[in-house]
Design a protein around this motif. Structure first.
Motif, PDB file in Angstrom:
ATOM      1  N   GLN A   8       0.749  -1.140  -0.191  1.00 24.10           N
ATOM      2  CA  GLN A   8       0.010  -0.137   0.153  1.00 24.10           C
ATOM      3  C   GLN A   8       0.885   1.353  -0.152  1.00 24.10           C
ATOM      4  N   ARG A  11      -0.508   6.809   3.567  1.00 28.54           N
ATOM      5  CA  ARG A  11      -1.685   7.522   3.331  1.00 28.54           C
ATOM      6  C   ARG A  11      -1.462   9.015   3.524  1.00 28.54           C
ATOM      7  N   PHE A  71     -15.005  -0.328  -5.115  1.00 25.86           N
ATOM      8  CA  PHE A  71     -13.713  -0.664  -5.587  1.00 25.86           C
ATOM      9  C   PHE A  71     -13.765  -1.330  -6.802  1.00 25.86           C
ATOM     10  N   GLY A  90      -9.228   2.419  -6.526  1.00 20.80           N
ATOM     11  CA  GLY A  90      -8.458   1.280  -6.441  1.00 20.80           C
ATOM     12  C   GLY A  90      -7.720   1.023  -8.003  1.00 20.80           C
ATOM     13  N   GLU A 117      -4.916   3.951  -7.121  1.00 18.28           N
ATOM     14  CA  GLU A 117      -4.090   3.221  -6.211  1.00 18.28           C
ATOM     15  C   GLU A 117      -4.871   2.955  -4.901  1.00 18.28           C
ATOM     16  N   TRP A 118      -4.208   2.082  -4.261  1.00 21.41           N
ATOM     17  CA  TRP A 118      -5.025   1.764  -2.998  1.00 21.41           C
ATOM     18  C   TRP A 118      -4.854   2.908  -2.058  1.00 21.41           C
ATOM     19  N   GLY A 119      -6.084   3.140  -1.480  1.00 16.98           N
ATOM     20  CA  GLY A 119      -6.128   4.280  -0.401  1.00 16.98           C
ATOM     21  C   GLY A 119      -6.220   5.541  -1.171  1.00 16.98           C
ATOM     22  N   LYS A 120      -6.239   5.981  -2.197  1.00 19.86           N
ATOM     23  CA  LYS A 120      -6.466   7.069  -2.871  1.00 19.86           C
ATOM     24  C   LYS A 120      -8.053   7.320  -3.337  1.00 19.86           C
ATOM     25  N   SER A 136     -17.436  -2.026  -1.453  1.00 20.74           N
ATOM     26  CA  SER A 136     -16.087  -2.378  -1.544  1.00 20.74           C
ATOM     27  C   SER A 136     -16.147  -3.706  -0.761  1.00 20.74           C
ATOM     28  N   TRP A 146     -12.516  -1.815   2.126  1.00 23.91           N
ATOM     29  CA  TRP A 146     -10.894  -1.716   1.495  1.00 23.91           C
ATOM     30  C   TRP A 146     -10.810  -0.692   0.526  1.00 23.91           C
ATOM     31  N   SER A 147      -9.742   0.062   0.589  1.00 29.94           N
ATOM     32  CA  SER A 147      -9.221   1.173  -0.044  1.00 29.94           C
ATOM     33  C   SER A 147     -10.198   2.400   0.175  1.00 29.94           C
TER      34      SER A 147
END
Length: 345
Positions: A8, A11, A71, A90, A117-120, A136, A146-147
């Protein structure tokens, strides 16, 4: 949620101080649309809609949601059932502009990508879509979507109802059933010929994998993921795909519980110097774009592994698209690999 099994990015805050004011106005506008029924968030006259998710939370709307954000992998599963989303978050688009492996058959040019991207997650874009449902997966038992960024989840979850499908500590068949149920609630024809055929193919693939695994009990399968400094060996106890394959009889290499402890039970960290710690005949490697793919691994210790030398390395679809259409080939490919593998460990 953060663990190396799912590489990941760091953040960071999504909104700058100036952008927050704009977001407040947009959220207010979305709320006004929903109150008077004149905006895109109004789902029409299909009647009340609800879906109880794997958090035990019931998402509700005045009508069947149409402006769906999900997601990427979840969106791809819904797409296979005829449900199209407006926005995704994601991994969706690769650096060369092609569809990411998690995008499945979706035409990504038609999607609003809220974060690649993951977490954006771009909250302003999200609010601008006037969403009436966010979906998600969940990789823990705490109900973490998730994410969806932890630092901004409260703002995000205020915009629209949400649904979480758990892929944690259960077998693959469960999220498959749950995504199908969600798709049906959103208007999918689950008795369509395409869906019925895909489910039958999955069931046939599962039975074949069971038979192949039984006939090749001595073939050891290691599940790995590569980064620049660390090689991760996954255990099978928490992942929906691996738990299912194990239930069908696949002989997996299992890291010790003490080795997995630092990762919350997911995997064991190995230096590249120690990558030969576990003997294996087949290696399944994380296929996500955030990880180093086998063809790009330049570590000499990797090249010396018996399974690598024998050409017995296959992709692992680490975050499956949970539709029967996409999961059936995963089982078929694993059965093929085990059946063809030579004992090299």
């Amino acid at each position: 949620m953060s663990h190396p099994r799912f590489p990941q990015p760091s953040r960071r805050g999504i909104l700058a101080a100036g952008g927050a004011l704009g977001l407040t106005a947009m959220l207010a506008a979305c709320g006004d649309d929903k109150k008077d029924g004149s905006g895109a968030a109004d789902s029409g006259d299909s009647g009340p809609w609800s879906f109880k998710d794997d958090r035990g939370t019931t998402a509700k709307a005045k009508g069947t949601p149409k402006n769906i954000v999900a997601f990427t992998g979840v969106a791809a599963a819904l797409f296979d059932y005829g449900i199209e989303v407006k926005g995704v978050f994601g991994p969706t688009k690769t650096k060369d502009g092609k569809a990411d492996v998690q995008a499945g058959d979706m035409d990504i040019s038609k999607l609003t990508i809220l974060g690649n991207e993951w977490g954006k997650f771009n909250i302003e874009k999200y609010a601008g879509l006037a969403p009436d449902l966010l979906v998600s997966t969940m990789f823990d038992d705490a109900g973490t979507l998730w994410s969806v960024p932890e630092e901004s989840k409260d703002k995000i979850l205020k915009v629209a109802p949400s649904a979480g499908i758990s892929v944690y500590d259960r077998q693959m068949t469960q999220p498959l059933q749950r995504l199908l149920a969600l798709a049906e609630s959103l208007g999918a024809d689950v008795k369509a010929e395409k869906v019925v055929k895909a489910k039958k193919r999955f069931e046939a693939a599962a039975e074949r994998l069971r038979k192949v695994a039984k006939a090749n009990k001595d073939i050891k399968v290691l599940v790995g993921s590569a980064s620049q400094d660390i090689f991760y060996v996954s255990g099978t106890n928490l992942s929906a795909d691996l738990e299912y394959f194990k239930s069908l009889g696949v002989n997996f290499v299992e890291p010790s519980e003490s080795a997995k402890k630092a990762s919350g039970g997911w995997f064991e960290n190995l230096s590249w110097e120690n990558v030969n710690k576990h003997a294996a005949d087949v290696i399944m490697m994380d296929n996500r774009t955030a990880t180093i793919q086998p063809a790009d691994i330049e570590k000499p210790t990797w090249a010396k592994l018996p399974a690598v030398k024998a050409g017995q390395v296959i992709p692992r679809v680490t975050e499956p698209i949970y539709s029967y259409d996409k999961c059936a080939p995963i089982l078929e490919d694993l059965a093929d690999a085990i059946e063809k593998a030579k004992k090299v460990s």
